[in-house]
Design a protein around this motif. Structure first.
Motif, PDB file in Angstrom:
ATOM      1  N   ARG A 113     -13.501  -1.159 -14.856  1.00  0.00           N
ATOM      2  CA  ARG A 113     -12.336  -2.034 -14.717  1.00  0.00           C
ATOM      3  C   ARG A 113     -11.692  -1.851 -13.350  1.00  0.00           C
ATOM      4  O   ARG A 113     -11.698  -0.768 -12.771  1.00  0.00           O
ATOM      5  CB  ARG A 113     -11.324  -1.735 -15.811  1.00  0.00           C
ATOM      6  N   VAL A 114     -11.096  -2.934 -12.844  1.00  0.00           N
ATOM      7  CA  VAL A 114     -10.423  -2.900 -11.545  1.00  0.00           C
ATOM      8  C   VAL A 114      -8.969  -2.475 -11.740  1.00  0.00           C
ATOM      9  O   VAL A 114      -8.240  -3.070 -12.528  1.00  0.00           O
ATOM     10  CB  VAL A 114     -10.489  -4.280 -10.866  1.00  0.00           C
ATOM     11  N   ILE A 115      -8.546  -1.434 -11.017  1.00  0.00           N
ATOM     12  CA  ILE A 115      -7.174  -0.948 -11.041  1.00  0.00           C
ATOM     13  C   ILE A 115      -6.527  -1.244  -9.692  1.00  0.00           C
ATOM     14  O   ILE A 115      -7.114  -0.972  -8.643  1.00  0.00           O
ATOM     15  CB  ILE A 115      -7.135   0.577 -11.305  1.00  0.00           C
ATOM     16  N   GLN A 116      -5.324  -1.807  -9.714  1.00  0.00           N
ATOM     17  CA  GLN A 116      -4.595  -2.062  -8.478  1.00  0.00           C
ATOM     18  C   GLN A 116      -3.959  -0.765  -7.984  1.00  0.00           C
ATOM     19  O   GLN A 116      -3.317  -0.046  -8.745  1.00  0.00           O
ATOM     20  CB  GLN A 116      -3.501  -3.112  -8.710  1.00  0.00           C
ATOM     21  N   LEU A 117      -4.111  -0.473  -6.693  1.00  0.00           N
ATOM     22  CA  LEU A 117      -3.510   0.714  -6.094  1.00  0.00           C
ATOM     23  C   LEU A 117      -2.262   0.381  -5.284  1.00  0.00           C
ATOM     24  O   LEU A 117      -1.546   1.289  -4.846  1.00  0.00           O
ATOM     25  CB  LEU A 117      -4.526   1.427  -5.199  1.00  0.00           C
ATOM     26  N   ILE A 118      -2.034  -0.887  -5.038  1.00  0.00           N
ATOM     27  CA  ILE A 118      -0.852  -1.315  -4.296  1.00  0.00           C
ATOM     28  C   ILE A 118      -0.156  -2.419  -5.086  1.00  0.00           C
ATOM     29  O   ILE A 118      -0.801  -3.161  -5.832  1.00  0.00           O
ATOM     30  CB  ILE A 118      -1.203  -1.823  -2.882  1.00  0.00           C
ATOM     31  N   GLY A 119       1.143  -2.516  -4.935  1.00  0.00           N
ATOM     32  CA  GLY A 119       1.869  -3.558  -5.653  1.00  0.00           C
ATOM     33  C   GLY A 119       3.366  -3.369  -5.553  1.00  0.00           C
ATOM     34  O   GLY A 119       3.869  -2.396  -4.974  1.00  0.00           O
ATOM     35  N   ASN A 135      17.126  -4.959  -4.702  1.00  0.00           N
ATOM     36  CA  ASN A 135      16.316  -4.051  -3.909  1.00  0.00           C
ATOM     37  C   ASN A 135      14.853  -4.178  -4.330  1.00  0.00           C
ATOM     38  O   ASN A 135      14.516  -3.964  -5.484  1.00  0.00           O
ATOM     39  CB  ASN A 135      16.810  -2.615  -4.080  1.00  0.00           C
ATOM     40  N   ILE A 136      13.999  -4.542  -3.385  1.00  0.00           N
ATOM     41  CA  ILE A 136      12.574  -4.724  -3.636  1.00  0.00           C
ATOM     42  C   ILE A 136      11.829  -3.541  -3.030  1.00  0.00           C
ATOM     43  O   ILE A 136      12.022  -3.212  -1.854  1.00  0.00           O
ATOM     44  CB  ILE A 136      12.070  -6.045  -3.026  1.00  0.00           C
ATOM     45  N   THR A 137      11.003  -2.878  -3.836  1.00  0.00           N
ATOM     46  CA  THR A 137      10.224  -1.747  -3.346  1.00  0.00           C
ATOM     47  C   THR A 137       8.749  -1.964  -3.664  1.00  0.00           C
ATOM     48  O   THR A 137       8.404  -2.691  -4.593  1.00  0.00           O
ATOM     49  CB  THR A 137      10.696  -0.419  -3.969  1.00  0.00           C
ATOM     50  N   TRP A 138       7.890  -1.303  -2.911  1.00  0.00           N
ATOM     51  CA  TRP A 138       6.446  -1.468  -3.108  1.00  0.00           C
ATOM     52  C   TRP A 138       5.724  -0.193  -2.688  1.00  0.00           C
ATOM     53  O   TRP A 138       6.314   0.715  -2.088  1.00  0.00           O
ATOM     54  CB  TRP A 138       5.916  -2.666  -2.319  1.00  0.00           C
ATOM     55  N   THR A 139       4.442  -0.128  -3.028  1.00  0.00           N
ATOM     56  CA  THR A 139       3.633   1.038  -2.684  1.00  0.00           C
ATOM     57  C   THR A 139       3.168   0.945  -1.240  1.00  0.00           C
ATOM     58  O   THR A 139       3.071  -0.128  -0.659  1.00  0.00           O
ATOM     59  CB  THR A 139       2.407   1.137  -3.612  1.00  0.00           C
ATOM     60  N   LYS A 140       2.845   2.092  -0.684  1.00  0.00           N
ATOM     61  CA  LYS A 140       2.459   2.179   0.722  1.00  0.00           C
ATOM     62  C   LYS A 140       0.989   1.812   0.935  1.00  0.00           C
ATOM     63  O   LYS A 140       0.132   2.193   0.139  1.00  0.00           O
ATOM     64  CB  LYS A 140       2.695   3.598   1.236  1.00  0.00           C
ATOM     65  N   VAL A 141       0.728   1.074   1.993  1.00  0.00           N
ATOM     66  CA  VAL A 141      -0.646   0.826   2.443  1.00  0.00           C
ATOM     67  C   VAL A 141      -0.825   1.632   3.726  1.00  0.00           C
ATOM     68  O   VAL A 141      -0.193   1.330   4.744  1.00  0.00           O
ATOM     69  CB  VAL A 141      -0.883  -0.676   2.714  1.00  0.00           C
ATOM     70  N   PRO A 142      -1.639   2.700   3.711  1.00  0.00           N
ATOM     71  CA  PRO A 142      -1.714   3.615   4.865  1.00  0.00           C
ATOM     72  C   PRO A 142      -2.053   2.936   6.181  1.00  0.00           C
ATOM     73  O   PRO A 142      -1.606   3.370   7.233  1.00  0.00           O
ATOM     74  CB  PRO A 142      -2.816   4.598   4.447  1.00  0.00           C
ATOM     75  N   TYR A 143      -2.840   1.883   6.151  1.00  0.00           N
ATOM     76  CA  TYR A 143      -3.284   1.237   7.387  1.00  0.00           C
ATOM     77  C   TYR A 143      -2.495  -0.026   7.700  1.00  0.00           C
ATOM     78  O   TYR A 143      -2.870  -0.801   8.580  1.00  0.00           O
ATOM     79  CB  TYR A 143      -4.774   0.896   7.282  1.00  0.00           C
TER      80      TYR A 143
END
Length: 323
Positions: A113-119, A135-143
């Motif tokens: 199954r595909v799991i989302q790592l960002i969102g 307030n809108i927050t999200w996960t970090k994309v390293p690049y």
């Protein structure tokens, strides 16, 4: 991973097919059977990435597939995986991983199954929020080189006037819209995307969308916490530090934190100050301040209601902490 070729079957073939599909190569049905269409997709991937073109997935082809899929912010579930293990492996808070994969049963994690790592982690999809700061927050994309936030007014028939857009630097993972921007009794759709310097399929810049969150803005304006004690510009001792603050009367899981930041050094410390009646003056344990140097501090109280997806911060006060 074992070598895969035409005729192979199993969960690792399912992972291969899922990966190829995400990267835009059509492997046919994701059924765990390495057939002609899957072989054709592998050959096209190898041709486009200057690999040995043999339709066989060995170590080098698999490593290239995994490297490229990492740019898309997804992960393919493997045997033995749990949400906790995936969160640990990718340095993502477990609560964030669960939030951005809310439609997946964490106790029934299917291999392949595909799991989302960002969102988007806040607000929650479908949240009804008060007419206050959003307030809108999200996960970090390293690049990532930066982020784009778009809030679309779904009730506005004039679509060219419906979007509120903001650009955010790569160092920040949040953006706040004021009540003057988002209006009462209105439905909105929030989208966040990350700009990256490299698209593995074209070699050029690429934008990664984080998905969509729908919210409704209600009537009331919610006031942030107010620190009543210590008094602004007062002097208090470690042994008699009395905290008193107000909180909004909102139902839900709530959490309050007192943050002290020195104005004279880089020292900072946070204290969980959850209480049944936080409006009542509350002496804090002297042991809490054992490692806090005497000096001048700025204090704020941060209120989080995780049920409603609301974060409110008090205006700072300044005081002197004495031994």
């Amino acid at each position: 991973m074992r070598i895969l070729l035409k005729g192979s079957t199993g969960y690792d073939v399912t992972q291969l097919q899922s990966t190829l599909k995400i990267l835009g190569y059509n492997p046919g049905a994701i059924d765990g059977v390495f057939g002609e269409q899957t072989e054709s997709a592998v050959i096209k991937f190898q041709q486009g990435n200057t690999l040995v073109v043999d339709g066989i997935v060995g170590v080098i082809t698999w490593e290239n597939l995994q490297k490229q899929i990492s740019y898309f912010g997804v992960y393919i579930v493997q045997p033995g995986d749990t949400f906790y293990k995936i969160a640990q492996a990718h340095n993502i808070p477990l609560s964030d991983l669960l939030a951005i994969n809310s439609g997946i049963d964490p106790y029934n994690l299917l291999i392949g199954r595909v799991i989302q790592l960002i969102g988007i982690t806040n607000p929650k999809d479908g949240a009804a929020l008060p007419h206050a700061d959003v307030n809108i927050t999200w996960t970090k994309v390293p690049y990532a080189t930066g982020y784009r936030v778009v809030v679309t007014d779904l009730d506005n028939p004039l679509k060219y006037l419906a979007d509120f857009q903001a650009t955010v630097s790569a160092d920040n993972l949040s953006y706040t819209y004021k009540p003057g921007v988002l209006t009462k009794r209105t439905h909105y759709m929030i989208t966040v995307s990350a700009d990256t310097p490299f698209d593995p399929t074209t070699g050029t810049g690429y934008t990664i969308p984080f998905g969509k969150v729908h919210i409704t803005i209600g009537e009331s304006i919610i006031n942030p916490p107010v620190i009543l004690m210590p008094l602004d510009n007062s002097t208090v001792s470690k042994a008699n530090f009395v905290l008193q603050f107000t909180l909004p009367e909102l139902v839900g899981n709530r959490d309050s934190t007192l943050i002290l930041t020195s104005t004279e050094s880089s020292f900072s410390k946070s204290f969980k100050v959850n209480a049944l009646h936080p409006e009542i003056a509350e002496p804090l344990p002297a042991t809490w301040f054992a490692d806090v140097p005497a000096g001048t501090y700025e204090a704020v109280v941060v209120y989080v209601n995780s049920t409603l997806g609301i974060t409110l911060k008090s205006k700072p006060i300044r005081f002197t902490l004495a031994e």
